[in-house]
Design an enzyme around this catalytic site. Structure first.
Site, PDB file in Angstrom:
ATOM      1  N   GLU A 154      41.875  41.552  33.490  1.00 34.26           N
ATOM      2  CA  GLU A 154      42.305  42.957  33.525  1.00 34.26           C
ATOM      3  C   GLU A 154      43.103  43.296  32.262  1.00 34.26           C
ATOM      4  OE1 GLU A 154      41.826  45.583  35.149  1.00 34.26           O
ATOM      5  OE2 GLU A 154      40.892  44.997  37.029  1.00 34.26           O
TER       6      GLU A 154
ATOM      7  N   CYS B  70      42.410  43.509  40.914  1.00 33.71           N
ATOM      8  CA  CYS B  70      42.055  44.792  40.309  1.00 33.71           C
ATOM      9  C   CYS B  70      42.571  45.940  41.165  1.00 33.71           C
ATOM     10  CB  CYS B  70      40.544  44.888  40.137  1.00 33.71           C
ATOM     11  SG  CYS B  70      39.988  46.493  39.508  1.00 33.71           S
TER      12      CYS B  70
END
Length: 609
Positions: free
Chosen positions: A281, A208
Protein backbone atom coordinates in the site's frame (compact mmCIF):
# COMPACT_ATOMS: atom_id res chain seq x y z
CA UNK A 1 19.24 14.50 35.18
CA UNK A 2 15.59 14.21 36.17
CA UNK A 3 14.95 11.62 38.88
CA UNK A 4 12.02 10.13 37.04
CA UNK A 5 8.70 9.74 38.80
CA UNK A 6 8.81 6.24 37.31
CA UNK A 7 11.71 5.45 39.65
CA UNK A 8 9.63 4.87 42.77
CA UNK A 9 7.50 1.99 41.46
CA UNK A 10 10.56 0.56 39.74
CA UNK A 11 12.32 0.24 43.07
CA UNK A 12 9.55 -1.87 44.60
CA UNK A 13 11.02 -4.96 42.97
CA UNK A 14 14.27 -3.79 41.36
CA UNK A 15 15.43 -7.15 40.02
CA UNK A 16 12.20 -7.92 38.20
CA UNK A 17 11.73 -4.39 36.86
CA UNK A 18 15.32 -4.13 35.64
CA UNK A 19 15.06 -7.46 33.89
CA UNK A 20 11.78 -6.48 32.26
CA UNK A 21 12.82 -2.97 31.23
CA UNK A 22 16.40 -3.61 30.14
CA UNK A 23 16.82 -7.33 29.88
CA UNK A 24 13.61 -8.84 28.50
CA UNK A 25 13.42 -12.62 28.94
CA UNK A 26 16.93 -12.78 30.45
CA UNK A 27 18.18 -14.02 33.80
CA UNK A 28 20.95 -12.42 35.83
CA UNK A 29 23.17 -13.47 38.66
CA UNK A 30 22.88 -11.24 41.73
CA UNK A 31 25.78 -12.82 43.59
CA UNK A 32 26.78 -10.14 46.11
CA UNK A 33 30.37 -11.34 46.10
CA UNK A 34 30.98 -10.68 42.42
CA UNK A 35 28.51 -7.79 42.32
CA UNK A 36 28.10 -8.24 38.61
CA UNK A 37 25.07 -8.57 36.36
CA UNK A 38 26.09 -11.66 34.43
CA UNK A 39 23.64 -13.01 31.84
CA UNK A 40 23.36 -16.75 31.60
CA UNK A 41 24.29 -18.35 28.23
CA UNK A 42 20.59 -18.65 27.42
CA UNK A 43 20.13 -14.96 28.11
CA UNK A 44 22.74 -14.05 25.54
CA UNK A 45 20.83 -15.82 22.81
CA UNK A 46 18.41 -13.99 20.55
CA UNK A 47 14.89 -13.92 21.92
CA UNK A 48 12.44 -15.20 19.28
CA UNK A 49 9.40 -13.07 18.50
CA UNK A 50 6.33 -14.60 20.16
CA UNK A 51 3.77 -16.11 17.83
CA UNK A 52 0.59 -14.15 17.35
CA UNK A 53 -1.18 -17.25 18.64
CA UNK A 54 0.43 -16.66 22.04
CA UNK A 55 -1.11 -13.19 22.35
CA UNK A 56 -4.38 -12.54 24.18
CA UNK A 57 -6.96 -14.53 22.25
CA UNK A 58 -9.86 -12.34 23.36
CA UNK A 59 -8.84 -9.68 20.83
CA UNK A 60 -9.21 -10.62 17.16
CA UNK A 61 -6.11 -11.02 15.04
CA UNK A 62 -7.26 -8.27 12.64
CA UNK A 63 -7.17 -5.75 15.48
CA UNK A 64 -3.84 -7.05 16.78
CA UNK A 65 -2.24 -6.88 13.34
CA UNK A 66 -3.50 -3.33 12.83
CA UNK A 67 -1.98 -2.24 16.13
CA UNK A 68 1.29 -4.04 15.39
CA UNK A 69 1.67 -2.52 11.92
CA UNK A 70 0.06 0.84 12.56
CA UNK A 71 3.38 2.59 11.97
CA UNK A 72 3.10 1.50 8.32
CA UNK A 73 -0.23 3.37 8.21
CA UNK A 74 1.62 6.47 9.43
CA UNK A 75 4.14 6.10 6.59
CA UNK A 76 1.25 5.85 4.11
CA UNK A 77 -0.40 8.98 5.54
CA UNK A 78 2.85 10.96 5.24
CA UNK A 79 3.44 10.06 1.58
CA UNK A 80 3.61 13.11 -0.73
CA UNK A 81 0.52 11.95 -2.63
CA UNK A 82 -1.68 11.69 0.47
CA UNK A 83 -0.44 15.01 1.89
CA UNK A 84 -1.19 16.77 -1.41
CA UNK A 85 -4.58 15.07 -1.62
CA UNK A 86 -5.42 16.11 1.94
CA UNK A 87 -4.39 19.70 1.24
CA UNK A 88 -6.55 19.91 -1.88
CA UNK A 89 -3.72 21.16 -4.10
CA UNK A 90 -2.95 17.80 -5.70
CA UNK A 91 -2.74 18.43 -9.43
CA UNK A 92 -5.63 17.07 -11.43
CA UNK A 93 -3.40 14.98 -13.71
CA UNK A 94 -1.97 13.22 -10.65
CA UNK A 95 -5.44 12.43 -9.35
CA UNK A 96 -6.52 11.13 -12.75
CA UNK A 97 -3.47 8.88 -12.86
CA UNK A 98 -4.24 7.61 -9.36
CA UNK A 99 -7.86 6.82 -10.25
CA UNK A 100 -6.74 4.91 -13.33
CA UNK A 101 -4.31 2.84 -11.24
CA UNK A 102 -6.89 2.27 -8.51
CA UNK A 103 -9.51 1.03 -10.98
CA UNK A 104 -7.12 -1.71 -12.10
CA UNK A 105 -6.38 -2.60 -8.49
CA UNK A 106 -10.04 -2.61 -7.39
CA UNK A 107 -10.91 -4.89 -10.27
CA UNK A 108 -8.36 -7.37 -8.91
CA UNK A 109 -9.72 -6.75 -5.41
CA UNK A 110 -13.21 -7.80 -6.52
CA UNK A 111 -11.75 -10.91 -8.20
CA UNK A 112 -9.94 -11.81 -4.98
CA UNK A 113 -13.19 -11.55 -3.02
CA UNK A 114 -14.86 -13.83 -5.57
CA UNK A 115 -12.13 -16.45 -5.18
CA UNK A 116 -12.31 -16.16 -1.38
CA UNK A 117 -16.07 -16.66 -1.52
CA UNK A 118 -15.59 -19.89 -3.50
CA UNK A 119 -13.13 -21.18 -0.88
CA UNK A 120 -15.16 -20.28 2.21
CA UNK A 121 -16.97 -23.29 3.70
CA UNK A 122 -19.37 -21.34 5.90
CA UNK A 123 -22.62 -19.93 4.49
CA UNK A 124 -22.43 -16.80 6.65
CA UNK A 125 -18.83 -16.22 5.56
CA UNK A 126 -19.79 -16.68 1.92
CA UNK A 127 -22.62 -14.18 2.33
CA UNK A 128 -20.34 -11.67 4.05
CA UNK A 129 -17.65 -11.94 1.37
CA UNK A 130 -20.29 -11.59 -1.33
CA UNK A 131 -21.52 -8.39 0.32
CA UNK A 132 -17.96 -7.02 0.45
CA UNK A 133 -17.41 -7.85 -3.21
CA UNK A 134 -20.55 -5.89 -4.09
CA UNK A 135 -19.21 -2.97 -2.03
CA UNK A 136 -16.04 -2.98 -4.15
CA UNK A 137 -18.17 -2.93 -7.30
CA UNK A 138 -19.97 0.10 -5.84
CA UNK A 139 -16.58 1.67 -5.19
CA UNK A 140 -15.72 1.12 -8.85
CA UNK A 141 -18.96 2.91 -9.78
CA UNK A 142 -17.84 5.84 -7.62
CA UNK A 143 -14.56 5.87 -9.53
CA UNK A 144 -16.55 5.80 -12.75
CA UNK A 145 -18.45 8.91 -11.65
CA UNK A 146 -15.12 10.57 -10.86
CA UNK A 147 -13.89 9.58 -14.31
CA UNK A 148 -16.83 11.38 -15.85
CA UNK A 149 -16.59 14.37 -13.51
CA UNK A 150 -12.85 14.89 -14.00
CA UNK A 151 -12.63 13.80 -17.59
CA UNK A 152 -10.29 10.84 -17.06
CA UNK A 153 -9.59 8.62 -20.03
CA UNK A 154 -8.91 5.22 -18.54
CA UNK A 155 -7.74 3.82 -21.85
CA UNK A 156 -5.26 6.67 -22.18
CA UNK A 157 -4.21 6.48 -18.53
CA UNK A 158 -4.40 2.70 -18.22
CA UNK A 159 -0.68 1.83 -18.35
CA UNK A 160 0.03 0.21 -15.03
CA UNK A 161 2.99 1.27 -12.93
CA UNK A 162 5.14 -1.41 -11.35
CA UNK A 163 3.75 -0.87 -7.84
CA UNK A 164 0.18 -1.47 -9.04
CA UNK A 165 1.24 -4.61 -10.91
CA UNK A 166 3.13 -5.92 -7.89
CA UNK A 167 0.20 -5.35 -5.55
CA UNK A 168 -2.37 -6.80 -7.98
CA UNK A 169 -0.29 -9.92 -8.62
CA UNK A 170 0.28 -10.46 -4.90
CA UNK A 171 -3.44 -10.24 -4.20
CA UNK A 172 -4.55 -12.59 -6.98
CA UNK A 173 -1.78 -15.07 -6.23
CA UNK A 174 -2.83 -15.22 -2.59
CA UNK A 175 -6.51 -15.64 -3.51
CA UNK A 176 -5.51 -18.49 -5.86
CA UNK A 177 -3.75 -20.32 -3.04
CA UNK A 178 -0.25 -19.51 -4.25
CA UNK A 179 1.14 -18.76 -0.82
CA UNK A 180 4.54 -19.91 0.36
CA UNK A 181 4.13 -23.17 2.29
CA UNK A 182 0.54 -23.71 1.10
CA UNK A 183 -0.76 -26.21 -1.44
CA UNK A 184 -1.85 -24.87 -4.83
CA UNK A 185 -5.56 -24.48 -5.64
CA UNK A 186 -5.71 -27.66 -7.70
CA UNK A 187 -4.65 -29.67 -4.62
CA UNK A 188 -7.09 -28.15 -2.16
CA UNK A 189 -9.00 -31.34 -1.54
CA UNK A 190 -10.75 -30.63 1.73
CA UNK A 191 -13.11 -27.84 2.80
CA UNK A 192 -10.70 -26.97 5.64
CA UNK A 193 -7.82 -26.43 3.18
CA UNK A 194 -10.05 -24.17 1.11
CA UNK A 195 -11.09 -22.22 4.19
CA UNK A 196 -7.43 -21.59 4.97
CA UNK A 197 -6.98 -19.97 1.57
CA UNK A 198 -10.06 -17.82 2.20
CA UNK A 199 -8.46 -16.72 5.49
CA UNK A 200 -5.14 -16.01 3.77
CA UNK A 201 -6.96 -13.94 1.14
CA UNK A 202 -8.76 -11.88 3.78
CA UNK A 203 -5.40 -11.45 5.52
CA UNK A 204 -4.03 -9.86 2.37
CA UNK A 205 -7.12 -7.69 1.76
CA UNK A 206 -7.96 -6.44 5.26
CA UNK A 207 -5.00 -4.00 5.47
CA UNK A 208 -6.25 -2.12 2.42
CA UNK A 209 -9.73 -1.74 3.85
CA UNK A 210 -8.54 -0.69 7.30
CA UNK A 211 -5.90 1.69 5.91
CA UNK A 212 -8.38 3.50 3.63
CA UNK A 213 -10.87 3.73 6.51
CA UNK A 214 -8.09 5.21 8.67
CA UNK A 215 -7.00 7.69 6.00
CA UNK A 216 -10.58 8.70 5.29
CA UNK A 217 -11.18 9.60 8.95
CA UNK A 218 -7.81 11.35 9.38
CA UNK A 219 -8.27 13.47 6.26
CA UNK A 220 -11.93 14.25 6.93
CA UNK A 221 -10.94 15.68 10.33
CA UNK A 222 -8.82 18.28 8.51
CA UNK A 223 -11.70 19.57 6.37
CA UNK A 224 -14.05 22.14 7.85
CA UNK A 225 -17.62 20.79 7.91
CA UNK A 226 -18.86 23.75 5.83
CA UNK A 227 -16.04 23.61 3.31
CA UNK A 228 -17.32 22.82 -0.15
CA UNK A 229 -14.38 23.92 -2.29
CA UNK A 230 -12.01 21.05 -1.50
CA UNK A 231 -11.65 19.35 -4.90
CA UNK A 232 -11.26 15.87 -3.41
CA UNK A 233 -13.91 16.10 -0.71
CA UNK A 234 -16.05 13.48 -2.45
CA UNK A 235 -13.17 10.99 -2.34
CA UNK A 236 -12.49 11.72 1.34
CA UNK A 237 -16.18 11.59 2.25
CA UNK A 238 -16.50 8.20 0.58
CA UNK A 239 -13.74 6.56 2.64
CA UNK A 240 -14.74 8.27 5.88
CA UNK A 241 -18.41 7.35 5.42
CA UNK A 242 -20.22 5.06 7.84
CA UNK A 243 -20.74 2.61 4.99
CA UNK A 244 -17.05 2.20 4.22
CA UNK A 245 -16.11 2.11 7.92
CA UNK A 246 -18.65 -0.71 8.34
CA UNK A 247 -17.16 -2.58 5.36
CA UNK A 248 -13.69 -2.34 6.91
CA UNK A 249 -15.02 -3.73 10.20
CA UNK A 250 -16.87 -6.51 8.37
CA UNK A 251 -13.67 -7.51 6.57
CA UNK A 252 -11.84 -7.68 9.90
CA UNK A 253 -14.66 -9.70 11.48
CA UNK A 254 -14.52 -12.18 8.61
CA UNK A 255 -10.76 -12.51 8.96
CA UNK A 256 -11.19 -13.23 12.67
CA UNK A 257 -13.92 -15.79 12.00
CA UNK A 258 -12.02 -17.62 9.26
CA UNK A 259 -8.89 -17.77 11.42
CA UNK A 260 -10.41 -19.28 14.54
CA UNK A 261 -9.40 -22.87 13.79
CA UNK A 262 -5.95 -22.10 12.33
CA UNK A 263 -2.71 -23.17 13.94
CA UNK A 264 -0.05 -20.77 15.21
CA UNK A 265 2.03 -21.45 12.10
CA UNK A 266 -0.92 -20.65 9.84
CA UNK A 267 -1.62 -17.44 11.77
CA UNK A 268 2.01 -16.48 11.26
CA UNK A 269 1.45 -16.85 7.50
CA UNK A 270 -1.52 -14.46 7.72
CA UNK A 271 0.60 -12.00 9.69
CA UNK A 272 3.25 -12.04 6.94
CA UNK A 273 0.59 -11.51 4.29
CA UNK A 274 -0.90 -8.61 6.29
CA UNK A 275 2.48 -6.93 6.65
CA UNK A 276 3.31 -7.47 2.98
CA UNK A 277 0.01 -5.87 1.98
CA UNK A 278 0.72 -2.84 4.20
CA UNK A 279 4.10 -2.36 2.54
CA UNK A 280 2.56 -2.69 -0.92
CA UNK A 281 0.00 0.00 0.00
CA UNK A 282 2.81 2.42 0.88
CA UNK A 283 4.62 1.60 -2.35
CA UNK A 284 1.36 2.12 -4.25
CA UNK A 285 0.95 5.65 -2.85
CA UNK A 286 4.62 6.46 -3.32
CA UNK A 287 4.47 5.40 -6.97
CA UNK A 288 1.73 7.87 -7.86
CA UNK A 289 2.71 10.50 -10.42
CA UNK A 290 3.51 13.89 -8.88
CA UNK A 291 4.71 16.94 -10.74
CA UNK A 292 4.62 19.56 -8.00
CA UNK A 293 6.40 20.78 -4.88
CA UNK A 294 5.66 18.78 -1.73
CA UNK A 295 6.54 19.51 1.89
CA UNK A 296 7.36 15.86 2.56
CA UNK A 297 9.71 14.24 2.99
CA UNK A 298 11.84 16.98 4.52
CA UNK A 299 15.05 15.69 2.92
CA UNK A 300 13.74 15.28 -0.63
CA UNK A 301 15.62 18.34 -1.95
CA UNK A 302 18.78 17.72 0.06
CA UNK A 303 21.89 18.73 -1.89
CA UNK A 304 24.99 16.91 -0.67
CA UNK A 305 27.20 19.68 -2.00
CA UNK A 306 25.40 22.52 -0.24
CA UNK A 307 23.25 21.17 2.63
CA UNK A 308 23.77 19.60 6.02
CA UNK A 309 21.03 18.04 8.14
CA UNK A 310 21.79 18.26 11.86
CA UNK A 311 19.60 16.09 14.08
CA UNK A 312 19.57 16.67 17.83
CA UNK A 313 17.71 14.41 20.23
CA UNK A 314 17.16 14.07 23.93
CA UNK A 315 17.66 10.55 25.33
CA UNK A 316 15.60 9.80 28.44
CA UNK A 317 11.95 9.07 27.55
CA UNK A 318 12.53 10.56 24.11
CA UNK A 319 14.57 7.60 22.88
CA UNK A 320 13.96 5.28 25.84
CA UNK A 321 10.94 3.65 27.42
CA UNK A 322 12.24 4.31 30.96
CA UNK A 323 14.39 7.08 32.42
CA UNK A 324 18.06 6.13 32.75
CA UNK A 325 18.12 7.26 36.40
CA UNK A 326 15.84 4.30 37.21
CA UNK A 327 18.18 1.94 35.35
CA UNK A 328 21.28 3.18 37.15
CA UNK A 329 19.45 3.05 40.49
CA UNK A 330 18.46 -0.54 39.97
CA UNK A 331 21.95 -1.60 38.87
CA UNK A 332 23.26 -0.04 42.08
CA UNK A 333 20.68 -1.84 44.24
CA UNK A 334 21.00 -5.22 42.55
CA UNK A 335 24.79 -5.28 42.73
CA UNK A 336 25.13 -3.85 46.24
CA UNK A 337 25.89 -6.10 49.24
CA UNK A 338 22.69 -7.34 50.87
CA UNK A 339 23.75 -6.26 54.37
CA UNK A 340 26.20 -3.81 55.88
CA UNK A 341 29.38 -5.82 56.06
CA UNK A 342 33.12 -5.43 56.03
CA UNK A 343 34.31 -4.83 52.48
CA UNK A 344 37.82 -5.33 51.06
CA UNK A 345 40.07 -2.32 51.53
CA UNK A 346 40.87 -2.19 47.84
CA UNK A 347 37.17 -1.82 46.91
CA UNK A 348 35.07 1.33 46.97
CA UNK A 349 32.88 1.19 50.06
CA UNK A 350 29.18 0.83 49.32
CA UNK A 351 26.02 0.95 51.38
CA UNK A 352 23.78 -2.10 51.54
CA UNK A 353 21.06 -2.76 48.99
CA UNK A 354 18.35 -2.01 51.59
CA UNK A 355 19.90 1.36 52.44
CA UNK A 356 20.36 2.11 48.76
CA UNK A 357 16.72 1.37 48.06
CA UNK A 358 15.58 3.65 50.86
CA UNK A 359 17.96 6.44 49.84
CA UNK A 360 16.87 6.30 46.21
CA UNK A 361 13.25 6.45 47.32
CA UNK A 362 13.89 9.56 49.41
CA UNK A 363 15.83 11.26 46.59
CA UNK A 364 13.16 10.48 44.04
CA UNK A 365 10.32 11.70 46.24
CA UNK A 366 12.17 14.91 47.09
CA UNK A 367 12.98 15.56 43.43
CA UNK A 368 9.37 15.06 42.36
CA UNK A 369 7.98 17.39 45.01
CA UNK A 370 10.57 20.11 44.37
CA UNK A 371 10.17 19.76 40.59
CA UNK A 372 6.47 20.58 40.77
CA UNK A 373 7.15 23.51 43.07
CA UNK A 374 9.91 24.83 40.80
CA UNK A 375 7.64 24.66 37.74
CA UNK A 376 4.99 26.63 39.62
CA UNK A 377 7.56 29.25 40.71
CA UNK A 378 9.01 29.95 37.25
CA UNK A 379 5.65 30.51 35.53
CA UNK A 380 4.52 34.11 35.00
CA UNK A 381 1.33 35.04 36.81
CA UNK A 382 -0.41 35.64 33.50
CA UNK A 383 0.04 34.05 30.10
CA UNK A 384 1.99 36.33 27.76
CA UNK A 385 0.32 37.55 24.58
CA UNK A 386 3.29 36.93 22.25
CA UNK A 387 6.10 34.39 22.16
CA UNK A 388 8.70 35.48 24.73
CA UNK A 389 11.92 33.50 24.27
CA UNK A 390 13.98 35.85 26.43
CA UNK A 391 11.52 35.56 29.30
CA UNK A 392 11.51 31.78 28.94
CA UNK A 393 15.33 31.72 29.11
CA UNK A 394 15.29 33.68 32.35
CA UNK A 395 12.69 31.38 33.85
CA UNK A 396 14.63 28.26 32.89
CA UNK A 397 17.78 29.67 34.45
CA UNK A 398 15.97 29.22 37.77
CA UNK A 399 14.99 25.71 36.70
CA UNK A 400 18.65 25.04 35.89
CA UNK A 401 19.63 25.90 39.48
CA UNK A 402 17.10 23.35 40.72
CA UNK A 403 18.52 20.60 38.46
CA UNK A 404 22.08 21.28 39.59
CA UNK A 405 21.14 21.16 43.27
CA UNK A 406 19.34 17.85 42.69
CA UNK A 407 22.42 16.39 40.99
CA UNK A 408 24.70 17.52 43.82
CA UNK A 409 22.35 15.86 46.29
CA UNK A 410 22.61 12.57 44.39
CA UNK A 411 26.42 12.72 44.31
CA UNK A 412 26.65 13.54 48.02
CA UNK A 413 24.38 10.60 48.88
CA UNK A 414 26.98 8.12 47.48
CA UNK A 415 24.25 6.10 45.72
CA UNK A 416 26.28 6.08 42.50
CA UNK A 417 29.35 4.52 44.09
CA UNK A 418 30.56 1.07 43.12
CA UNK A 419 28.79 0.48 39.80
CA UNK A 420 30.74 -1.76 37.47
CA UNK A 421 31.32 -0.29 34.00
CA UNK A 422 30.63 -3.66 32.38
CA UNK A 423 27.25 -3.86 34.14
CA UNK A 424 26.38 -0.37 32.88
CA UNK A 425 27.34 -1.28 29.33
CA UNK A 426 25.33 -4.50 29.44
CA UNK A 427 22.33 -2.56 30.72
CA UNK A 428 22.75 -0.06 27.89
CA UNK A 429 22.98 -2.79 25.25
CA UNK A 430 19.69 -4.25 26.45
CA UNK A 431 17.94 -0.95 27.14
CA UNK A 432 14.50 -0.86 25.52
CA UNK A 433 14.25 2.04 23.07
CA UNK A 434 11.06 3.61 21.80
CA UNK A 435 9.66 1.73 18.81
CA UNK A 436 11.17 3.12 15.61
CA UNK A 437 13.88 5.20 17.31
CA UNK A 438 16.88 3.03 16.42
CA UNK A 439 15.65 2.35 12.87
CA UNK A 440 15.27 6.10 12.27
CA UNK A 441 18.83 6.84 13.34
CA UNK A 442 20.10 3.87 11.33
CA UNK A 443 18.32 5.19 8.24
CA UNK A 444 19.91 8.60 8.78
CA UNK A 445 23.49 7.38 9.18
CA UNK A 446 23.25 4.81 6.36
CA UNK A 447 21.66 7.20 3.84
CA UNK A 448 24.45 7.93 1.37
CA UNK A 449 22.46 10.73 -0.27
CA UNK A 450 22.50 12.76 2.94
CA UNK A 451 25.14 14.82 4.66
CA UNK A 452 23.89 14.50 8.20
CA UNK A 453 25.14 14.71 11.78
CA UNK A 454 23.30 13.23 14.75
CA UNK A 455 23.82 14.50 18.30
CA UNK A 456 22.31 13.13 21.52
CA UNK A 457 22.01 15.85 24.19
CA UNK A 458 21.16 14.35 27.55
CA UNK A 459 21.10 14.98 31.30
CA UNK A 460 21.94 11.28 31.75
CA UNK A 461 24.56 10.85 34.47
CA UNK A 462 26.48 8.26 32.47
CA UNK A 463 27.33 8.74 28.80
CA UNK A 464 28.56 5.13 28.63
CA UNK A 465 24.98 3.94 29.15
CA UNK A 466 23.84 5.97 26.11
CA UNK A 467 26.75 4.87 23.92
CA UNK A 468 26.03 1.25 24.80
CA UNK A 469 22.34 1.67 23.99
CA UNK A 470 23.32 2.80 20.49
CA UNK A 471 26.26 0.41 20.09
CA UNK A 472 24.53 -1.86 17.58
CA UNK A 473 23.36 -1.14 14.05
CA UNK A 474 26.24 1.22 13.19
CA UNK A 475 24.89 3.75 15.69
CA UNK A 476 28.24 4.08 17.43
CA UNK A 477 28.76 7.04 15.08
CA UNK A 478 26.18 9.11 17.01
CA UNK A 479 27.69 12.00 18.94
CA UNK A 480 26.79 11.75 22.63
CA UNK A 481 26.86 14.87 24.83
CA UNK A 482 26.05 13.90 28.42
CA UNK A 483 27.47 13.72 31.90
CA UNK A 484 30.04 11.03 32.67
CA UNK A 485 30.75 8.78 35.62
CA UNK A 486 34.28 8.80 36.93
CA UNK A 487 35.77 5.32 37.35
CA UNK A 488 38.58 3.75 39.32
CA UNK A 489 39.54 0.44 37.72
CA UNK A 490 36.14 0.22 36.02
CA UNK A 491 34.23 0.89 39.28
CA UNK A 492 32.33 4.17 39.63
CA UNK A 493 33.60 6.52 42.34
CA UNK A 494 30.24 8.21 42.79
CA UNK A 495 31.44 11.44 41.23
CA UNK A 496 30.08 12.85 37.97
CA UNK A 497 31.78 14.93 35.31
CA UNK A 498 29.09 17.58 34.90
CA UNK A 499 28.70 18.41 31.20
CA UNK A 500 24.94 18.74 30.66
CA UNK A 501 22.89 19.36 33.80
CA UNK A 502 20.26 21.87 32.79
CA UNK A 503 18.25 23.50 29.97
CA UNK A 504 20.91 26.22 29.76
CA UNK A 505 23.67 23.59 29.43
CA UNK A 506 21.74 21.90 26.63
CA UNK A 507 21.29 25.21 24.82
CA UNK A 508 25.00 26.00 25.22
CA UNK A 509 25.94 22.59 23.80
CA UNK A 510 23.42 23.00 20.94
CA UNK A 511 24.84 26.38 19.95
CA UNK A 512 28.43 25.20 20.36
CA UNK A 513 27.88 22.26 18.02
CA UNK A 514 26.46 24.53 15.32
CA UNK A 515 29.28 27.07 15.76
CA UNK A 516 31.80 24.29 15.21
CA UNK A 517 30.14 23.14 11.97
CA UNK A 518 32.08 24.12 8.88
CA UNK A 519 30.67 27.02 6.87
CA UNK A 520 30.72 25.15 3.56
CA UNK A 521 27.08 24.05 3.87
CA UNK A 522 23.72 25.38 4.93
CA UNK A 523 22.48 23.76 8.14
CA UNK A 524 18.93 22.55 8.66
CA UNK A 525 18.47 21.73 12.35
CA UNK A 526 15.90 19.40 13.89
CA UNK A 527 15.58 18.90 17.64
CA UNK A 528 13.52 16.04 19.12
CA UNK A 529 12.60 16.14 22.80
CA UNK A 530 9.93 15.48 25.39
CA UNK A 531 10.52 17.60 28.49
CA UNK A 532 10.92 21.10 29.94
CA UNK A 533 14.68 20.61 29.77
CA UNK A 534 14.45 20.42 25.98
CA UNK A 535 12.29 23.51 25.53
CA UNK A 536 15.01 26.07 24.69
CA UNK A 537 16.69 23.77 22.15
CA UNK A 538 13.35 22.77 20.63
CA UNK A 539 12.59 26.43 19.98
CA UNK A 540 16.10 27.34 18.80
CA UNK A 541 16.14 24.59 16.16
CA UNK A 542 14.68 25.20 12.71
CA UNK A 543 12.21 22.41 13.49
CA UNK A 544 11.36 21.43 17.06
CA UNK A 545 9.52 18.13 17.41
CA UNK A 546 7.86 17.17 20.69
CA UNK A 547 7.32 13.44 21.11
CA UNK A 548 4.92 12.23 23.76
CA UNK A 549 2.59 14.31 25.88
CA UNK A 550 4.52 16.04 28.67
CA UNK A 551 2.02 18.23 30.51
CA UNK A 552 4.73 20.29 32.22
CA UNK A 553 6.43 21.03 28.90
CA UNK A 554 3.19 22.36 27.42
CA UNK A 555 2.27 24.17 30.60
CA UNK A 556 5.54 26.10 30.71
CA UNK A 557 5.71 26.70 26.96
CA UNK A 558 2.17 28.04 26.63
CA UNK A 559 2.67 30.53 29.47
CA UNK A 560 5.47 32.06 27.39
CA UNK A 561 3.50 32.12 24.13
CA UNK A 562 4.70 28.83 22.61
CA UNK A 563 2.26 27.12 20.24
CA UNK A 564 2.05 23.33 20.11
CA UNK A 565 0.74 22.08 16.78
CA UNK A 566 0.18 18.46 15.65
CA UNK A 567 2.71 17.83 12.89
CA UNK A 568 0.57 16.18 10.21
CA UNK A 569 -2.24 18.79 10.14
CA UNK A 570 0.43 21.49 10.02
CA UNK A 571 2.11 19.84 7.01
CA UNK A 572 -1.23 19.63 5.20
CA UNK A 573 -1.81 23.33 5.93
CA UNK A 574 1.73 24.18 4.76
CA UNK A 575 1.17 22.18 1.56
CA UNK A 576 -2.16 23.93 0.97
CA UNK A 577 -0.64 27.39 1.40
CA UNK A 578 2.32 26.71 -0.86
CA UNK A 579 2.42 28.65 -4.09
CA UNK A 580 5.08 28.49 -6.78
CA UNK A 581 8.25 30.40 -5.95
CA UNK A 582 7.16 31.11 -2.37
CA UNK A 583 9.53 30.47 0.48
CA UNK A 584 9.11 27.11 2.16
CA UNK A 585 12.01 27.47 4.58
CA UNK A 586 11.76 26.39 8.20
CA UNK A 587 13.01 28.93 10.72
CA UNK A 588 13.92 28.64 14.37
CA UNK A 589 12.55 30.84 17.16
CA UNK A 590 9.15 30.95 15.47
CA UNK A 591 7.46 30.04 18.74
CA UNK A 592 5.85 26.96 17.19
CA UNK A 593 6.64 23.35 18.12
CA UNK A 594 5.33 20.28 16.32
CA UNK A 595 3.81 17.35 18.20
CA UNK A 596 4.04 13.69 17.20
CA UNK A 597 2.96 10.50 18.91
CA UNK A 598 5.68 8.18 17.62
CA UNK A 599 9.08 7.88 15.97
CA UNK A 600 7.27 6.58 12.87
CA UNK A 601 5.90 10.10 12.33
CA UNK A 602 9.38 11.59 12.69
CA UNK A 603 10.83 9.05 10.26
CA UNK A 604 8.02 9.51 7.74
CA UNK A 605 8.28 13.31 7.87
CA UNK A 606 12.06 13.59 7.60
CA UNK A 607 12.99 10.62 5.39
CA UNK A 608 9.79 9.16 3.99
CA UNK A 609 9.42 5.42 3.43
Amino acid sequence: MRLSTRLLPALTDPLNSLNSLCFPSRHFSTNSTSRSLSPTPMAAAAIPKPSIAAVDIEEGIARRFWIKFRKEAIFAMYTPFVVCLASGNLKLDSFRHYIAQDVHFLTAFAQAYELAEECADDDDAKLGICHLRKSVLEELKMHDSVVKEWGCDLFKDSSLNSATVKYRDFLLATASGKVEGVKGPCKLLTPFEKTKVAAYTLGAMTPCMRLYAFLGKELQALIHPNESTHPYKKWIDSYSSEGFQASALQTEDLLDKLSVSLTGEELDIIEKLYYQAMKLEIEFFNAQMLDQYTVVPLTKGHDRAADRLVIFSDFDLTCTVVDSSAILAEIAIITAPKFDQNQPENQITRMSSANLRNTWGVLSKQYTEEYEQCIANILPSEKVEEFDYEGLCKALEQFSDFEKIANSRVIESSVLKGLNLDDIKRAGERLVLQDGCASFFQSIVKNESLIADVHILSYCWCGDLIRSAFSSGDLHVLNVHANEFTFKESISTGEIVKNVESPMDKLKAFRGILENCSNDRKNLTVYIGDSVGDLLCLLAADIGIVIGSSSSLKRVGRQFGVSFVPLFPFLVKKQKEYVEESSSHWKGLSGTLYMVSSWAEIHAFILGW
